[in-house]
Design an enzyme around this catalytic site. Structure first.
Site, PDB file in Angstrom:
ATOM      1  N   SER A  10     -13.505  11.317  14.844  1.00  0.00           N
ATOM      2  CA  SER A  10     -13.013  10.834  13.554  1.00  0.00           C
ATOM      3  C   SER A  10     -14.202  10.598  12.647  1.00  0.00           C
ATOM      4  O   SER A  10     -15.298  10.262  13.125  1.00  0.00           O
ATOM      5  CB  SER A  10     -12.261   9.517  13.781  1.00  0.00           C
ATOM      6  OG  SER A  10     -12.028   8.866  12.549  1.00  0.00           O
TER       7      SER A  10
ATOM      8  N   TYR B 152     -12.627   1.114  17.941  1.00  0.00           N
ATOM      9  CA  TYR B 152     -12.226   2.513  17.755  1.00  0.00           C
ATOM     10  C   TYR B 152     -13.401   3.339  17.242  1.00  0.00           C
ATOM     11  O   TYR B 152     -13.707   4.407  17.758  1.00  0.00           O
ATOM     12  CB  TYR B 152     -11.055   2.573  16.767  1.00  0.00           C
ATOM     13  CG  TYR B 152     -10.577   3.972  16.463  1.00  0.00           C
ATOM     14  CD1 TYR B 152      -9.757   4.645  17.364  1.00  0.00           C
ATOM     15  CD2 TYR B 152     -10.935   4.620  15.283  1.00  0.00           C
ATOM     16  CE1 TYR B 152      -9.308   5.942  17.083  1.00  0.00           C
ATOM     17  CE2 TYR B 152     -10.494   5.897  14.995  1.00  0.00           C
ATOM     18  CZ  TYR B 152      -9.669   6.560  15.899  1.00  0.00           C
ATOM     19  OH  TYR B 152      -9.247   7.840  15.627  1.00  0.00           O
TER      20      TYR B 152
HETATM   21  N1  LIG Z   1      -3.843  10.324  13.017  1.00  0.00           N
HETATM   22  C1  LIG Z   1      -5.011  10.196  12.390  1.00  0.00           C
HETATM   23  O1  LIG Z   1      -5.068   9.882  11.182  1.00  0.00           O
HETATM   24  C2  LIG Z   1      -6.291  10.458  13.127  1.00  0.00           C
HETATM   25  C3  LIG Z   1      -7.493  10.520  12.392  1.00  0.00           C
HETATM   26  C4  LIG Z   1      -8.688  10.785  13.056  1.00  0.00           C
HETATM   27  C5  LIG Z   1      -8.671  11.006  14.425  1.00  0.00           C
HETATM   28  N2  LIG Z   1      -7.492  10.935  15.116  1.00  0.00           N
HETATM   29  C6  LIG Z   1      -7.541  11.190  16.562  1.00  0.00           C
HETATM   30  O2  LIG Z   1      -6.609  12.199  16.882  1.00  0.00           O
HETATM   31  C7  LIG Z   1      -6.185  12.048  18.244  1.00  0.00           C
HETATM   32  C8  LIG Z   1      -4.672  12.088  18.306  1.00  0.00           C
HETATM   33  O3  LIG Z   1      -4.171  10.950  17.625  1.00  0.00           O
HETATM   34  P1  LIG Z   1      -2.710  10.889  16.973  1.00  0.00           P
HETATM   35  O4  LIG Z   1      -2.911  10.572  15.553  1.00  0.00           O
HETATM   36  O5  LIG Z   1      -1.898  12.059  17.344  1.00  0.00           O
HETATM   37  O6  LIG Z   1      -2.183   9.540  17.683  1.00  0.00           O
HETATM   38  P2  LIG Z   1      -0.825   9.206  18.439  1.00  0.00           P
HETATM   39  O7  LIG Z   1       0.339   9.774  17.727  1.00  0.00           O
HETATM   40  O8  LIG Z   1      -0.874   7.738  18.645  1.00  0.00           O
HETATM   41  O9  LIG Z   1      -0.982   9.976  19.829  1.00  0.00           O
HETATM   42  C9  LIG Z   1      -1.945   9.571  20.759  1.00  0.00           C
HETATM   43  C10 LIG Z   1      -1.765  10.400  22.006  1.00  0.00           C
HETATM   44  O10 LIG Z   1      -2.728   9.972  22.981  1.00  0.00           O
HETATM   45  C11 LIG Z   1      -2.040   9.775  24.204  1.00  0.00           C
HETATM   46  N3  LIG Z   1      -2.700   8.821  25.081  1.00  0.00           N
HETATM   47  C12 LIG Z   1      -3.087   7.560  24.825  1.00  0.00           C
HETATM   48  N4  LIG Z   1      -3.632   7.001  25.921  1.00  0.00           N
HETATM   49  C13 LIG Z   1      -3.604   7.954  26.891  1.00  0.00           C
HETATM   50  C14 LIG Z   1      -4.020   8.006  28.239  1.00  0.00           C
HETATM   51  N5  LIG Z   1      -4.567   6.943  28.845  1.00  0.00           N
HETATM   52  N6  LIG Z   1      -3.852   9.153  28.934  1.00  0.00           N
HETATM   53  C15 LIG Z   1      -3.280  10.225  28.349  1.00  0.00           C
HETATM   54  N7  LIG Z   1      -2.834  10.246  27.085  1.00  0.00           N
HETATM   55  C16 LIG Z   1      -3.002   9.114  26.365  1.00  0.00           C
HETATM   56  C17 LIG Z   1      -0.654   9.290  23.787  1.00  0.00           C
HETATM   57  O11 LIG Z   1       0.253   9.424  24.863  1.00  0.00           O
HETATM   58  P3  LIG Z   1       1.487   8.410  25.119  1.00  0.00           P
HETATM   59  O12 LIG Z   1       2.664   9.035  24.459  1.00  0.00           O
HETATM   60  O13 LIG Z   1       1.585   8.352  26.618  1.00  0.00           O
HETATM   61  O14 LIG Z   1       1.100   7.083  24.518  1.00  0.00           O
HETATM   62  C18 LIG Z   1      -0.381  10.246  22.635  1.00  0.00           C
HETATM   63  O15 LIG Z   1       0.056  11.487  23.111  1.00  0.00           O
HETATM   64  C19 LIG Z   1      -6.780  10.724  18.726  1.00  0.00           C
HETATM   65  O16 LIG Z   1      -7.941  10.976  19.495  1.00  0.00           O
HETATM   66  C20 LIG Z   1      -7.152  10.016  17.441  1.00  0.00           C
HETATM   67  O17 LIG Z   1      -8.198   9.093  17.611  1.00  0.00           O
HETATM   68  C21 LIG Z   1      -6.307  10.674  14.508  1.00  0.00           C
END
Ligand SMILES: NC(=O)c1ccc[n+]([C@@H]2O[C@H](COP(=O)([O-])OP(=O)(O)OC[C@H]3O[C@@H](n4cnc5c(N)ncnc54)[C@H](OP(=O)(O)O)[C@@H]3O)[C@@H](O)[C@H]2O)c1
Length: 235
Positions: A141, A157
């Protein structure tokens, strides 16, 4: 393609949020995609939505046993992992600032976002090196960029992503010349469980740069970089 079979990608946290879209785009590009998810039912539902190129894989990145078993099963199902997207992530800080962060929150955040990614990478990369081909994409990020670190919001984070950026550079340097390319991608503020409903980007935009890095062509020399919108982002 490897031995006339499609390349295989593992996306951790592939059953929810941006991960689902990464899986869909990778499948559209002809890869087999292992949907890594803690909840088997969620992985199976996502597979049904994507189609036959998608296979469910139970995987909790915070458990060494789960990672070992998942990588073993992936080998049996597909012959090996060619592409790893370390996407699983949590954001647990809420509005806490650095002087007040709960140590349990810090530990849990690092265990998923940083150590979890490292754990899966260690289990997968030796097979890539042996095969002479691999793509590792760490989903970080802009919040983890030291160059852009101008506030104390989301400290656990942010530091987890800074650490993941550092791992990206070290791994890329270490794996230079092996055929394994390692890069970090910032999806940008994207609508998801983590990004919330007000984020300006849809998952299809957030997934684009990670999928681009995951499918860099043979002979590409793009490694050890941090990218957003397919352009370098300062570390
Ligand atoms: N959305 C944004 O604006 C944004 C911006 C910058 C970076 N990111 C990064 O993008 C990535 C995806 O985020 P997202 O926005 O899609 O968030 P999200 O909708 O909250 O999804 C997070 C995912 O991570 C999984 N997860 C969490 N803990 C885990 C574990 N111990 N083992 C396996 N899976 C696990 C969750 O699975 P469960 O369903 O089991 O909880 C879910 O599938 C992350 O690394 C985040 O930091 C997101």
């Amino acid at each position: 393609m490897r031995n006339n079979t499609p390349r295989t990608a593992l996306v951790t946290g592939g059953a929810r949020g941006i991960g689902v879209e990464m899986c869909r785009q990778l499948a559209d590009k002809g890869l087999r995609v292992l949907i890594g998810a803690r909840r088997p039912q969620a992985a199976e539902e996502t597979c049904r939505a994507i189609g036959p190129a998608a296979l469910p894989l139970t995987l909790d990145v915070t458990s060494a046993q789960s990672v070992t078993e998942a990588v073993r099963e992936a080998g049996q199902l597909t012959g090996g992992i060619d592409v790893l997207v370390n996407n699983a992530g949590v954001s647990l800080d809420g509005e806490l600032r650095p002087p007040y962060v709960d140590e349990d929150v810090l530990r849990a955040t690092l265990d998923t976002n940083f150590t979890g990614a490292w754990r899966v990478t260690q289990a997968v990369v030796p097979g890539m090196v042996e095969a002479g081909y691999g793509r590792v994409v760490n989903i970080t990020s802009s919040y983890g960029s030291l160059a852009l670190m101008d506030s104390g919001r989301h400290p656990a984070y942010r530091i987890s992503k800074t650490a993941l950026n550092a791992l990206t550079r070290m791994l890329a340097a270490e794996l230079s010349g092996t055929g394994v390319l390692v890069n970090a991608a910032d999806p940008g503020w994207t609508r998801s469980g983590m990004g919330g409903p007000s984020a300006p980007r849809g998952p299809e935009v957030g997934a684009d740069t990670p999928v681009w890095l995951a499918t860099l062509p043979e002979g590409s020399e793009t490694t050890g970089g941090l990218f957003a919108d397919r352009k370098p982002l300062p570390w």
